[in-house]
Design an enzyme around this catalytic site. Structure first.
Site, PDB file in Angstrom:
ATOM      1  N   SER A  41      -9.607   1.876   2.677  1.00 12.60           N
ATOM      2  CA  SER A  41      -8.803   2.624   1.595  1.00 12.60           C
ATOM      3  C   SER A  41      -7.870   1.848   0.934  1.00 12.60           C
ATOM      4  O   SER A  41      -7.122   2.118  -0.013  1.00 12.60           O
ATOM      5  CB  SER A  41      -8.165   3.646   2.599  1.00 12.60           C
ATOM      6  OG  SER A  41      -7.224   3.039   3.650  1.00 12.60           O
ATOM      7  N   LYS A  66       0.813  -1.131  -0.047  1.00  9.21           N
ATOM      8  CA  LYS A  66       0.073   0.169  -0.108  1.00  9.21           C
ATOM      9  C   LYS A  66       0.840   1.245   0.046  1.00  9.21           C
ATOM     10  O   LYS A  66       1.743   1.189   0.636  1.00  9.21           O
ATOM     11  CB  LYS A  66      -0.781  -0.120   1.152  1.00  9.21           C
ATOM     12  CG  LYS A  66      -2.018   1.083   1.292  1.00  9.21           C
ATOM     13  CD  LYS A  66      -2.960   0.776   2.697  1.00  9.21           C
ATOM     14  CE  LYS A  66      -3.838   2.110   2.732  1.00  9.21           C
ATOM     15  NZ  LYS A  66      -4.587   1.368   3.829  1.00  9.21           N
ATOM     16  N   SER A 101      -9.758  -0.221   6.913  1.00 17.47           N
ATOM     17  CA  SER A 101      -9.225  -0.222   5.522  1.00 17.47           C
ATOM     18  C   SER A 101      -8.447  -1.490   4.864  1.00 17.47           C
ATOM     19  O   SER A 101      -8.380  -1.651   3.889  1.00 17.47           O
ATOM     20  CB  SER A 101      -8.176   0.875   5.501  1.00 17.47           C
ATOM     21  OG  SER A 101      -8.775   1.948   5.403  1.00 17.47           O
TER      22      SER A 101
END
Ligand code: GLN
Length: 449
Positions: free
Chosen positions: A136, A61, A160
């Site tokens: 996210s 990420k 997330s």
């Protein structure tokens, strides 16, 4: 053995076909240089004593520092930021021969539940290209679901990891708060942030977790995991007597959960419990209906304070000038509610509520092994659909309690409704990852039948 190399070739071909072209998933913000990747893969394959992650191709990420790569947090603010060092978790992955393929798209600074707040375009859900993949960690879950990589290294502040795992039909683990080092994570809310894993199976997600977890001197709050099996494989079902397992089924009254999702998860866990002779107990947790209202003031204030370093001199550009709407809302909101005249009213109230929620879970885990609920209360919406702020925040209603309580939680695919994946969340007490993974494996096995 050319295992890593062959897999890498396959993944690279798939990415070329469908990430920026074809299906246009837009899961990656940056791929590493192909020659470098190939060289590294061959090196791993040639090793005699391979690490636990040899053969695993991993996306990271865009808020976790990987030396030399562009860790932009999917924001214009850090568009040109190149990480000067490796996060502790990255060091561990490299040491264990995991191959990092690239940096995954996300909601800007991890603020969001859809993947749509990225400054570099939304990610599409590989199971249905019209839909959001959740967020996210949008690009990470999409990359795993699309067959672009084996695993993803991700972060979860209020959901997330689990939210996009649920929407994309893959597995996501948010470990116990403080059980994985945050050194090198660009924080959203330091009292809630937790690095974890996404993969296609519980076994793979658990394997990556077993490598990254543990105490790290560089993160003063990090603790050694007291439970996660140190062996390369998460424990098998036979390793523990699961006969007396008691499943707590979360009472969702007061929470706005789509009935179809609720029914699917209920049915699934009831069937699984029956087959395994597990007991099911309904669990009412006080204050969980206040989780979203508790979570956001904490995030606003801590995010505001954390972003003061993005002042245009030290890192990247000035955040107030270059960030998107959701990030600005949080910065403005955070600065407002931290003002002296409010005397910490919202922040301190939220801290108190956080403690109450933590205590509720503590009590509950005296009577049950795990607590089960849907992961996300609603279906993923169409990309671009106008959603109110409250509706967007409501996506965190079932995931944020685990962050507030500091416990571990996993999302496992529970089935599909109209071809849309639905995730089941299994929450477990602090440092009980081993038990959580065992139960999740049973659910995964039967859930897919
Ligand atoms: N959706 C939540 C938020 O926007 C959770 C984000 C996260 O876990 N990073 O804050």
């Amino acid at each position: 053995m050319t295992f890593t190399f062959q897999k890498l070739q396959k993944y690279l071909a798939e990415i070329k076909k469908n990430d920026k072209q074809g299906k246009k998933i837009n899961a990656f913000l940056q791929l590493r240089d192909e020659r470098e990747l190939i060289e590294e893969a061959k090196k791993i394959d040639a090793k005699k004593n391979k690490g636990k992650l040899a053969g695993k191709i991993i996306a990271v990420k865009a808020n976790i520092n990987v030396k030399g790569l562009n860790i932009s947090c999917a924001s214009k603010v850090l568009e040109n930021y190149k990480a000067p060092y490796d996060a502790s978790v990255i060091e561990k992955i490299k040491k264990d021969d995991g191959l990092i393929i690239g940096i995954a798209n996300m909601d800007e600074f991890a603020c969001g539940s859809s993947g749509e707040t990225s400054a570099f375009g939304p990610t599409r859900n590989p199971t249905n290209l019209e839909l959001i993949p959740g967020g996210s960690s949008s690009g990470s879950a999409a990359a795993v679901a699309a067959g672009f990589c084996d695993d993803a290294l991700v972060s979860d502040t209020g959901g997330s990891i689990r939210n996009p795992a649920s929407h994309c039909g893959v597995v996501g683990i948010k470990p116990t708060y403080s059980s994985v080092s945050r050194y090198g994570l660009i924080d959203l809310s330091m009292s809630l942030d937790q690095i974890g894993t996404i993969a296609k199976s519980v076994e793979d997600a658990g394997l990556l977790l077993s490598v990254i977890q543990g105490k790290d001197e560089k993160d003063s709050i990090s603790q050694g995991s007291k439970s996660l099996h140190p062996s390369p494989r998460p424990p098998t079902l036979n390793s523990r007597n699961m006969k007396n397992t008691i499943i707590g089924l979360l009472d969702l009254s007061g929470l706005n959960v789509d009935n179809r999702i609720n029914n699917l998860v209920n049915e699934k866990i009831t069937n699984i419990a029956k087959k395994n002779n597990w007991k099911i107990k309904k669990i009412k947790l006080n204050y969980v209906d206040l989780a979203v209202a508790t979570y956001y003031p904490l995030v606003y204030v801590e995010f505001f304070s954390g972003t003061r370093k993005f002042d245009g001199r030290r890192f990247g550009k000035r955040i107030e000038e270059f960030a998107g709407e959701e990030v600005l809302r949080r910065i403005l909101g955070g600065s407002e509610i931290s003002k002296a005249e409010y005397g910490g009213r919202y922040y301190h109230k939220s801290l108190k509520a956080k403690k109450l929620i933590e205590k509720e879970f503590e009590k509950a885990f005296k009577n049950v092994d795990v607590i089960v609920s849907p992961t996300v209360p609603m279906f993923p919406w169409k990309i671009g659909k106008k959603i109110s702020i409250e509706e967007g925040y409501a996506a965190d209603a079932l995931t944020s309690p685990a962050n507030l309580a500091g416990i571990c939680a996993i999302s496992v695919p529970a089935g599909e409704i109209n071809n849309i994946p639905v995730g089941m969340q299994i929450m477990c007490d602090k440092f009980q990852e081993e038990k959580m993974l065992e139960i999740a494996k049973v659910v995964e096995k039967i859930g897919s039948q």
